[in-house]
Each structure stands twice: as structure tokens, then as C-alpha cells.
Scaffold this motif. Structure first.
Motif, PDB file in Angstrom:
ATOM      1  N   GLY A 242      47.242  20.627  35.078  1.00  0.00           N
ATOM      2  CA  GLY A 242      47.860  19.394  35.561  1.00  0.00           C
ATOM      3  C   GLY A 242      49.210  19.094  34.923  1.00  0.00           C
ATOM      4  O   GLY A 242      50.203  18.850  35.611  1.00  0.00           O
ATOM      5  N   LEU A 243      49.269  19.156  33.597  1.00  0.00           N
ATOM      6  CA  LEU A 243      50.520  18.795  32.912  1.00  0.00           C
ATOM      7  C   LEU A 243      51.586  19.880  33.050  1.00  0.00           C
ATOM      8  O   LEU A 243      52.778  19.579  33.053  1.00  0.00           O
ATOM      9  N   ALA A 244      51.160  21.143  33.186  1.00  0.00           N
ATOM     10  CA  ALA A 244      52.137  22.216  33.430  1.00  0.00           C
ATOM     11  C   ALA A 244      52.815  21.972  34.782  1.00  0.00           C
ATOM     12  O   ALA A 244      54.025  22.172  34.927  1.00  0.00           O
ATOM     13  N   ILE A 245      52.034  21.501  35.745  1.00  0.00           N
ATOM     14  CA  ILE A 245      52.582  21.178  37.070  1.00  0.00           C
ATOM     15  C   ILE A 245      53.574  20.010  36.950  1.00  0.00           C
ATOM     16  O   ILE A 245      54.674  20.056  37.490  1.00  0.00           O
ATOM     17  N   VAL A 246      53.179  18.976  36.197  1.00  0.00           N
ATOM     18  CA  VAL A 246      54.054  17.810  36.018  1.00  0.00           C
ATOM     19  C   VAL A 246      55.386  18.235  35.392  1.00  0.00           C
ATOM     20  O   VAL A 246      56.464  17.830  35.837  1.00  0.00           O
ATOM     21  N   LYS A 247      55.312  19.101  34.371  1.00  0.00           N
ATOM     22  CA  LYS A 247      56.517  19.542  33.676  1.00  0.00           C
ATOM     23  C   LYS A 247      57.449  20.284  34.638  1.00  0.00           C
ATOM     24  O   LYS A 247      58.661  20.043  34.647  1.00  0.00           O
TER      25      LYS A 247
ATOM     26  N   LYS B 189      43.090  24.748  43.911  1.00  0.00           N
ATOM     27  CA  LYS B 189      44.145  23.860  44.411  1.00  0.00           C
ATOM     28  C   LYS B 189      45.291  23.778  43.393  1.00  0.00           C
ATOM     29  O   LYS B 189      46.465  23.859  43.753  1.00  0.00           O
ATOM     30  N   GLU B 190      44.927  23.637  42.111  1.00  0.00           N
ATOM     31  CA  GLU B 190      45.963  23.504  41.075  1.00  0.00           C
ATOM     32  C   GLU B 190      46.718  24.816  40.855  1.00  0.00           C
ATOM     33  O   GLU B 190      47.909  24.802  40.565  1.00  0.00           O
ATOM     34  N   ILE B 191      46.018  25.944  40.979  1.00  0.00           N
ATOM     35  CA  ILE B 191      46.703  27.236  40.825  1.00  0.00           C
ATOM     36  C   ILE B 191      47.734  27.392  41.942  1.00  0.00           C
ATOM     37  O   ILE B 191      48.870  27.792  41.711  1.00  0.00           O
TER      38      ILE B 191
ATOM     39  N   LEU C 100      50.635  25.032  41.240  1.00  0.00           N
ATOM     40  CA  LEU C 100      51.512  25.532  40.178  1.00  0.00           C
ATOM     41  C   LEU C 100      52.366  26.699  40.680  1.00  0.00           C
ATOM     42  O   LEU C 100      53.564  26.761  40.408  1.00  0.00           O
ATOM     43  N   SER C 101      51.768  27.624  41.436  1.00  0.00           N
ATOM     44  CA  SER C 101      52.544  28.754  41.968  1.00  0.00           C
ATOM     45  C   SER C 101      53.658  28.240  42.851  1.00  0.00           C
ATOM     46  O   SER C 101      54.762  28.768  42.858  1.00  0.00           O
TER      47      SER C 101
END
Ligand code: ADP
Length: 270
Positions: free
Chosen positions: A222-227, A89-91, A94-95
């Protein structure tokens, strides 16, 4: 061959053009390297739970005569499957945020709604961990952007705050206005992050403590997504922390003026 390409172009563009071109090529090479690193990381991260599930299934087959063992293996398979599905889900998330050049569903967003929804999404998690989440600050602020993405970003910060805190501690979510920006802070009393790790927490797949992150089902994304979400909104996310005291993550987003919304509904600056 990068040099050959530059040589050929120098004739056509002159020195200035060649400089620009070299810069573009360096950037293109860097983007390609980052992409390759990401694919390598994704494969590695996916292999771990898939390998564990395969092994558990094989062991379970051998233990078919022992119902207790079968139950134990089944429980572990379920937790590995949950981890895997969270990771996938997170991958995908992020994509999605990496690929989008503009926000597809941008509109005026009420920050109060984003906060309510993000806190709501983590209510059961916090209750289960005996952690109290309180909300405060300025009401009625608006930003221009994607309500769904902002909710995802804030929810990631809150779920981290819960994951890296002990029972009977508090988390405060507060909203304030600061020089044309809306600041949403998530403050916890958790384990904190050391100075050298704090610089790295926004990197994809970076985790301070793999074992703990694994136990909480963390993916390191998670934090890469937030950024990404913060940047896409013309804002930023920052982190402050003291080890064993707690951490504060702050989302700063350009505020959208009320009057502008009412009169034109246009994006500020358009
Ligand atoms: P994860 O899925 O592992 O939580 P994140 O990208 O959300 O991945 O966070 C990266 C790492 O930053 C985490 O593994 C953890 O070590 C650290 N971290 C994030 N938020 C907090 C927090 N509120 N308190 C302490 N450590 C945190």
C-alpha cells in the motif's frame, strides 16, 4: 561482462564517456536486481495464500462428513481468497504506477473531490471498526494530475489509519496549503510505528507486524504505491509517528494555481 564492455567503449568515447557509461551500467544492474527481488517477493507472497487455500480444500474433502468443520474451513478459505485477491489487485496497481512514465489521464484535480471520494471508499471499514473519520482544512485547492491515482493514494493512507487503530479512536484528514504545495494529512491515534521501522514502511512488502497485517488483509504494498503516486505527481509522502500514540502520513503535491486553470488550462510550467 561489465569490465569488458567498458574497456571496449573507452576507445570510442574517451575517459569522460566511459565514466558515464559505467554509471549507466551500475544503474542498469541495480534496476535489474530490484526487479529480480520484486519477482521473488511476489512469488513468495502469492505462494502463502495459494498454499493455505490448497491445504484447506484438501482438509475439507477429508472432513466431508462433518458439516461444522466444512463450514469452518469454507470460512477460512473465503478469507484467504479475499487476501489473495487484495494482493493481486495491489501487485497490479504497483506495476501500473511503476511502469507509467507519465500520468496518462492528467488534468486539473479538485482536492476536495479526492478527499471526499477516498473517505467515502473507507466509510464502511471505519464504521465497522467504530472509528470516526473527520475532514477539515482549506477548501478549493487544486493540483494537476490523475484524480484516480490520487484517490487511490489517499484511500491507502486512510485504510491503513483504520487498520492500525483501535475502536473508538479518531482519524483526521486535513488539507492545507504550504509554500506552493498542497498538504493532505491523515492523522490517527493508532498503534504508531517505531523510529527504525518508520524508515522502512515505504519499502515494498515491508510490514512491521506480519501477523497483524495478515489479520487486516495487508499486503505490504500500500505505502509503496502511495510513494510512487506522490513521486509521479512531483510530490512526496512523509510519515511521522510516536509508538502507541499514533501516526501522521502527509502527501505533499505541487499546487495548481486557480487563475492558470481558468485562463489557459495549462499545466504549471508548460
Ligand atoms: P499493509 O498492506 O501491510 O498495510 P502498507 O505498505 O500499507 O502495507 O504499510 C506497511 C506497514 O506500515 C504496515 O504493515 C504497518 O506495519 C505499517 N503502517 C502503515 N500505516 C500505518 C499506520 N497508520 N499506523 C501504524 N502502522 C502503519
Amino acid at each position: 561482462d561489465t569490465d569488458a564492455v567498458i574497456d571496449v567503449r573507452i576507445g570510442a568515447l574517451g575517459e569522460h564517456g566511459a565514466l558515464l557509461l559505467a554509471d549507466d551500467l551500475t544503474r542498469a544492474v541495480r534496476v535489474e536486481e530490484t526487479r529480480r527481488d520484486f519477482v521473488a517477493n511476489v512469488s513468495h507472497e502469492l505462494k502463502t495464500p495459494v498454499g493455505a487455500i490448497t491445504l484447506l480444500a484438501e482438509t475439507m474433502e477429508d472432513a466431508a462428513e462433518d458439516p461444522d468443520a466444512v463450514r469452518r474451513f469454507a470460512a477460512r478459505m473465503q478469507s484467504e481468497t479475499r487476501r489473495l485477491s487484495h494482493l493481486v489487485k495491489e501487485i497490479i496497481e504497483l506495476s501500473r504506477v511503476q511502469g507509467a512514465s507519465a500520468l496518462p489521464d492528467a488534468e486539473p484535480v479538485e482536492i476536495d473531490d479526492v478527499v471526499e471520494e477516498a473517505v467515502g471508499l473507507n466509510r464502511n471499514l471505519a464504521l465497522g471498526s467504530k472509528i470516526q473519520v473527520s475532514v477539515g482544512g482549506t477548501e478549493g485547492l487544486q493540483v494537476y494530475g490523475s484524480s484516480a491515482m490520487l484517490t487511490t493514494a489517499l484511500s491507502n493512507l486512510i485504510s491503513n489509519a483504520v487498520a492500525y487503530s483501535e475502536a473508538h479512536t479518531r482519524i483526521g484528514v486535513s488539507v492545507r496549503r504550504d509554500g506552493g504545495m498542497v498538504e493532505i494529512s491523515v492523522k490517527d491515534q493508532g498503534i504508531g510505528i517505531s523510529k527504525e521501522n518508520l524508515e522502512r514502511v515505504f519499502e515494498r512488502f515491508f510490514r512491521v507486524d506480519r501477523a497483524r497485517s495478515r489479520a487486516t488483509g495487508g499486503s505490504g504494498l500500500g505505502l509503496a504505491i502511495v510513494k510512487h503516486i506522490a513521486n509521479d505527481h512531483g510530490g512526496e509522502v512523509t510519515a511521522w509517528s510516536l509508538p502507541s500514540q499514533g501516526s501522521t502520513f502527509t502527501l505533499r503535491l505541487p499546487e495548481m494555481g486557480r487563475t492558470e486553470t481558468v485562463s489557459t488550462g495549462a499545466r504549471p510550467g508548460e
